[in-house]
Design a protein around this motif. Structure first.
Motif, PDB file in Angstrom:
ATOM      1  N   PHE A   1       0.682  -1.192   0.080  1.00 49.81           N
ATOM      2  CA  PHE A   1      -0.030  -0.016  -0.002  1.00 49.81           C
ATOM      3  C   PHE A   1       0.727   1.099  -0.245  1.00 49.81           C
ATOM      4  O   PHE A   1       2.070   1.195   0.302  1.00 49.81           O
ATOM      5  N   THR A   2       0.328   2.305  -0.477  1.00 49.71           N
ATOM      6  CA  THR A   2       1.000   3.616  -0.368  1.00 49.71           C
ATOM      7  C   THR A   2       0.286   4.634   0.539  1.00 49.71           C
ATOM      8  O   THR A   2      -0.891   4.607   0.640  1.00 49.71           O
ATOM      9  N   CYS A   3       1.105   5.346   1.497  1.00 51.74           N
ATOM     10  CA  CYS A   3       0.629   6.332   2.225  1.00 51.74           C
ATOM     11  C   CYS A   3       0.645   7.708   1.645  1.00 51.74           C
ATOM     12  O   CYS A   3       1.567   8.098   1.091  1.00 51.74           O
ATOM     13  N   HIS A   4      -0.825   8.001   1.637  1.00 54.17           N
ATOM     14  CA  HIS A   4      -0.763   9.579   0.793  1.00 54.17           C
ATOM     15  C   HIS A   4      -1.114  10.549   1.799  1.00 54.17           C
ATOM     16  O   HIS A   4      -2.235  10.879   2.177  1.00 54.17           O
ATOM     17  N   PHE A   5       0.142  11.296   2.185  1.00 53.82           N
ATOM     18  CA  PHE A   5      -0.263  12.441   2.670  1.00 53.82           C
ATOM     19  C   PHE A   5      -0.299  13.898   1.972  1.00 53.82           C
ATOM     20  O   PHE A   5       0.626  14.659   1.732  1.00 53.82           O
ATOM     21  N   GLU A   6      -1.797  13.726   1.201  1.00 51.18           N
ATOM     22  CA  GLU A   6      -1.884  15.013   0.296  1.00 51.18           C
ATOM     23  C   GLU A   6      -2.007  16.263   1.140  1.00 51.18           C
ATOM     24  O   GLU A   6      -1.933  17.269   0.310  1.00 51.18           O
ATOM     25  N   ASN A   7      -2.364  16.428   2.498  1.00 48.66           N
ATOM     26  CA  ASN A   7      -2.355  17.548   2.967  1.00 48.66           C
ATOM     27  C   ASN A   7      -1.270  18.140   3.939  1.00 48.66           C
ATOM     28  O   ASN A   7      -1.229  19.196   4.370  1.00 48.66           O
ATOM     29  N   LEU A   8      -0.093  17.402   4.037  1.00 56.96           N
ATOM     30  CA  LEU A   8       0.863  17.577   4.916  1.00 56.96           C
ATOM     31  C   LEU A   8       1.673  18.752   4.260  1.00 56.96           C
ATOM     32  O   LEU A   8       2.136  18.633   3.467  1.00 56.96           O
ATOM     33  N   VAL A   9       1.690  19.921   5.077  1.00 53.90           N
ATOM     34  CA  VAL A   9       2.530  21.146   4.552  1.00 53.90           C
ATOM     35  C   VAL A   9       3.773  21.493   5.613  1.00 53.90           C
ATOM     36  O   VAL A   9       4.617  21.741   5.378  1.00 53.90           O
ATOM     37  N   TYR A  10       3.548  21.076   6.821  1.00 55.58           N
ATOM     38  CA  TYR A  10       4.817  21.229   7.774  1.00 55.58           C
ATOM     39  C   TYR A  10       5.194  19.877   8.503  1.00 55.58           C
ATOM     40  O   TYR A  10       4.084  19.175   9.070  1.00 55.58           O
ATOM     41  N   LEU A  11       6.294  19.427   8.432  1.00 54.30           N
ATOM     42  CA  LEU A  11       6.710  18.249   9.216  1.00 54.30           C
ATOM     43  C   LEU A  11       8.193  18.481   9.996  1.00 54.30           C
ATOM     44  O   LEU A  11       8.838  19.140   9.282  1.00 54.30           O
ATOM     45  N   GLU A  12       8.095  18.194  11.088  1.00 50.17           N
ATOM     46  CA  GLU A  12       9.062  18.254  12.109  1.00 50.17           C
ATOM     47  C   GLU A  12       9.447  17.253  12.801  1.00 50.17           C
ATOM     48  O   GLU A  12       8.580  16.417  13.415  1.00 50.17           O
ATOM     49  N   HIS A  13      10.562  16.832  12.683  1.00 55.18           N
ATOM     50  CA  HIS A  13      11.364  15.780  13.394  1.00 55.18           C
ATOM     51  C   HIS A  13      12.843  16.284  14.025  1.00 55.18           C
ATOM     52  O   HIS A  13      13.562  16.524  13.400  1.00 55.18           O
ATOM     53  N   THR A  14      12.853  16.889  15.282  1.00 60.77           N
ATOM     54  CA  THR A  14      13.747  17.402  15.841  1.00 60.77           C
ATOM     55  C   THR A  14      14.177  16.784  17.166  1.00 60.77           C
ATOM     56  O   THR A  14      13.375  16.280  17.887  1.00 60.77           O
TER      57      THR A  14
ATOM     58  N   PHE B   1      10.271  21.329   5.989  1.00 61.50           N
ATOM     59  CA  PHE B   1      10.571  20.217   6.536  1.00 61.50           C
ATOM     60  C   PHE B   1      11.695  20.398   7.678  1.00 61.50           C
ATOM     61  O   PHE B   1      13.103  20.863   6.931  1.00 61.50           O
ATOM     62  N   ASN B   2      11.431  20.154   8.755  1.00 63.29           N
ATOM     63  CA  ASN B   2      12.641  20.524  10.010  1.00 63.29           C
ATOM     64  C   ASN B   2      13.081  19.297  10.515  1.00 63.29           C
ATOM     65  O   ASN B   2      12.229  18.816  11.133  1.00 63.29           O
ATOM     66  N   PHE B   3      14.414  19.228  10.047  1.00 63.32           N
ATOM     67  CA  PHE B   3      15.183  17.814  10.454  1.00 63.32           C
ATOM     68  C   PHE B   3      16.414  18.249  11.191  1.00 63.32           C
ATOM     69  O   PHE B   3      17.428  17.584  11.032  1.00 63.32           O
ATOM     70  N   SER B   4      16.286  19.250  12.024  1.00 68.88           N
ATOM     71  CA  SER B   4      17.485  19.983  12.801  1.00 68.88           C
ATOM     72  C   SER B   4      17.639  19.121  14.256  1.00 68.88           C
ATOM     73  O   SER B   4      16.931  18.488  14.732  1.00 68.88           O
ATOM     74  N   SER B   5      18.915  19.269  14.424  1.00 70.15           N
ATOM     75  CA  SER B   5      19.319  18.750  15.922  1.00 70.15           C
ATOM     76  C   SER B   5      19.215  17.164  16.042  1.00 70.15           C
ATOM     77  O   SER B   5      18.587  16.874  16.973  1.00 70.15           O
TER      78      SER B   5
END
Length: 371
Positions: free
Chosen positions: A199-212, A237-241
């Motif tokens: 299956f495929t995950c459809h993140f059609e609405n995701l605008v802001y993603l943070e994993h810090t 896309f925030n992938f800092s620290s």
């Protein structure tokens, strides 16, 4: 004696019934008290958790409420030592927003790989300063034996914003510590299942993603994230620290995986070198922060990053730049950046770290003509 026993028994039964009734009433009354309802039926629920809080009871309360319920917002803040029982991916009746802060999360995997009867509804999700309680042997068995299920693998595909900030894992004590080979077997199994998931995950609405703020980013993190998932509208896309030592291919080739990306934050990592595609497509500029990494030199084609229809603006402030002749291309890039994008002129103030003769000088002010 029999009468006395009957009386005591009756009192005990009444006390137990009364205690149970009060528990149910108090539990539900707490939800009623803590959930503010507006004229449209929207409920804003906020809880300060001193000890324990159970999402299942909250979900049951929403389910049993007969009156109209609009959008539900849930905010959980734990006092030190507070624990919430919260099964991923946090589905409940009309739940639109959930924020969990400073909590130990128990039961996180209790509904993992189980199809949920609740649809995706959450648009705004944030886990901040939380620890997820896990059983390492249970996770190994799950990775080795359980098939991937879309409900838990994809999570809330309706998300508009998803924040994971300073999320750690806390493992329950185990008498049987898994061997390195056992861990590697489970790890490889997860990687293989991710590549072949049906299956495929459809993140059609995701605008802001943070994993810090993560100290345990897996080497297959970006593979599992993108193998069978699409992010057509992701802008930030925030992938800092995250102690990231190298930039994964999914970010160097950002247009393929994140075609609408406008801001990529990789600051405060341990990156030593970089290279990004800069396609000649008509889009707005892409801002990439590489501030406060370990970069000493830049790619030779850096000046061309500003030539295409999608200019790539690189923030290199706070890096230990070595100002030898190879830094002349950085100087050229910074001067062009200052001219073409004056609103970002502060980015042109990158300084030399070495050699000692140039330490502290702005790179764009160094004379590279002798090179």
């Amino acid at each position: 004696m029999l009468i006395r026993r009957f009386i005591l028994s009756s009192i005990a039964s009444f006390a137990l019934f009364h205690a149970y009734t009060c528990f149910v009433i108090d539990t539900y009354s707490e939800f009623d008290q803590k959930c503010q309802t507006n004229t449209f039926g929207d409920r804003n629920c906020s809880f300060l958790v001193p000890n324990n809080w159970n999402f299942l009871k909250f979900r049951e309360w929403l389910e049993k409420t007969n009156e109209h319920i609009g959008d539900v917002s849930l905010d959980l803040t734990c006092m030190d030592g507070g624990t919430v029982f919260l099964p991923w991916p946090f589905r409940a009746r009309t739940l639109r927003k959930i924020q969990v802060r400073n909590c130990l999360i128990d039961g996180y995997y209790s509904e993992f790989n189980v199809e949920s009867k609740y649809p995706n509804t959450v648009k705004d999700m944030a886990l901040i300063d939380v620890a997820i309680l896990s059983d390492i042997n249970q996770l190994i068995e799950m990775n080795l034996n359980d098939p991937l299920v879309k409900s838990s693998t994809c999570g809330q595909e309706t998300n508009f914003r998803f924040i994971q900030r300073n999320v750690t894992f806390s493992f329950v004590p185990s008498k049987e510590v898994p061997s390195f080979d056992r861990l590697s077997e489970a790890f490889d199994s997860l990687a293989e299942k991710s590549k072949t998931q049906p299956f495929t995950c459809h993140f059609e609405n995701l605008v802001y993603l943070e994993h810090t703020g993560s100290k345990s980013v897996s080497r297959i993190h970006f593979d599992t994230m993108t193998d069978h998932s699409v992010y057509p509208k992701l802008k930030v896309f925030n992938f800092s620290s995250n102690y990231l030592p190298t930039i994964p291919r999914q970010l160097t080739r950002w247009l393929k995986f994140f075609p609408s990306l406008r801001l990529l934050d990789l600051s405060n990592n341990e990156i030593r070198e970089f290279s990004f595609e800069h396609p000649d497509v008509s889009q707005n500029s892409l801002y990439i922060s590489l501030a406060n990494n370990n970069i000493t030199s830049v790619p030779a084609d850096l000046p061309t990053y500003l030539n295409g229809k999608t200019p790539v603006l690189i923030n290199l402030l706070g890096n230990p730049i070595h100002c030898d002749c190879r830094a002349s291309v950085l100087s050229q890039y910074l001067k062009t950046l200052r001219r073409k994008a004056p609103q970002f002129k502060a980015l042109s103030n990158v300084k030399c770290h070495s050699p000692r003769a140039f330490a502290g000088r702005k790179v764009r002010t160094v004379n590279f003509k002798l090179c």
